[in-house]
Scaffold this active site. Structure first.
Site, PDB file in Angstrom:
ATOM      1  N   GLY A  65      15.981  36.785  51.086  1.00 49.24           N
ATOM      2  CA  GLY A  65      16.568  35.752  51.920  1.00 49.24           C
ATOM      3  C   GLY A  65      17.225  36.299  53.173  1.00 49.24           C
ATOM      4  O   GLY A  65      17.292  35.612  54.193  1.00 49.24           O
ATOM      5  N   GLU A  73      14.487  36.670  55.597  1.00 49.55           N
ATOM      6  CA  GLU A  73      14.085  35.328  56.025  1.00 49.55           C
ATOM      7  C   GLU A  73      15.093  34.716  56.994  1.00 49.55           C
ATOM      8  O   GLU A  73      14.712  34.074  57.978  1.00 49.55           O
ATOM      9  CB  GLU A  73      13.891  34.440  54.798  1.00 49.55           C
ATOM     10  CG  GLU A  73      12.668  34.842  53.977  1.00 49.55           C
ATOM     11  CD  GLU A  73      12.599  34.173  52.621  1.00 49.55           C
ATOM     12  OE1 GLU A  73      11.537  33.625  52.291  1.00 49.55           O
ATOM     13  OE2 GLU A  73      13.624  34.202  51.891  1.00 49.55           O
TER      14      GLU A  73
END
Length: 262
Positions: A113, A116
């Site tokens: 994450g 991302e």
């Protein structure tokens, strides 16, 4: 605003400044949980609405931009928790609605994450200590915040497949060669360089900066023909702004423009 998982401050000089957001869960290497993402979204929206802010920077610590999503919280989820609760979409996607430029200043780990989130920024300036990766496959899942979609667009299918399927991390130098980051600087210079880039943006015309961002993002969301037409209309519309008149007059008269942000 008062936050528990992020730090906020304003940097820079002049009429428009930089909103600096620092992810601040040091014991968890800035692992991203709902509370942090809610706070990040609130800070982003507040800076986006502030006429005195021209650019936003998101950064982490020396050890980690963000080492991933918070697995401690995720491990308890079932399908209904994720799908029914609109996990990720509910608060991670806030950054996509921000109209002002968002720069990611990345040092240390940007994994899962964290990688991302960095890719959701408009561009990334990386310290030479940065490490990028999508290791979700080792947990029996796949990237869920855009990793399988944004990573191929940034680095190409082959390298993205390698990273997603084998969980291989890449260092800052490889990330720059592949096109994931815009520049790599020594860690000691990361914030100086990033804030200088933000200050450059702050001194430009706000309407043209937002239209430039929107036009570049449009190139990832449609056909080339549609993107060209969108860009053309944005270009045309800027001739209705005071800043276009000021910018061209300043160029012709060999002086620095004094943009009015309208």
């Amino acid at each position: 605003m008062s936050f528990e998982n992020i730090l906020i401050e304003t940097r820079g000089e002049g009429e428009r400044k930089t909103g600096l957001i620092t992810l601040n869960r040091p014991k968890q290497l800035n692992a991203l949980n709902d509370a942090l993402m809610d706070e990040l979204g609130a800070a982003l929206k507040a800076y986006d609405a502030d006429a005195g802010i021209g650019c936003i920077v998101i950064t982490g610590s020396e050890k980690a931009f963000a080492a991933g999503a918070d697995i401690t919280a995720m491990a308890k989820f079932d399908f209904n928790d994720t799908y029914g609760g609109d996990f990720i979409t509910r608060n991670w996607e806030t950054i996509r609605s921000i109209r002002k430029p968002v720069i990611g200043a990345v040092a240390g780990f940007a994994l899962g994450g964290g990688c991302e989130l960095a890719m959701m920024c408009d561009f990334i300036i990386a310290a030479d200590t940065a490490k990028f990766g999508q290791p979700e496959i080792k947990l029996g899942i796949i990237p869920g915040a855009g990793g399988t979609q944004r990573l191929p667009r940034a680095v190409g299918k082959a390298k993205a497949m390698d990273m997603v399927l084998t969980s291989r991390t890449i260092d800052a130098a490889e990330a720059e060669r592949a096109g994931l980051v815009s520049r790599v600087v020594p860690f000691a210079e990361l914030m100086t360089v990033t804030l200088a880039a933000a200050q450059t943006i702050n001194e430009l015309s706000g309407p043209s900066v937002m239209m430039a961002k929107e036009s570049v993002n449009r190139s990832f969301e449609g056909t080339l023909a549609d993107g060209i037409m969108f860009e053309r209309r944005m270009f045309h519309s800027l001739f209705a702004t005071a800043d276009q008149k000021e910018g061209m007059d300043a160029f012709l008269n060999k002086r620095k423009p004094a943009f009015k942000q309208r």
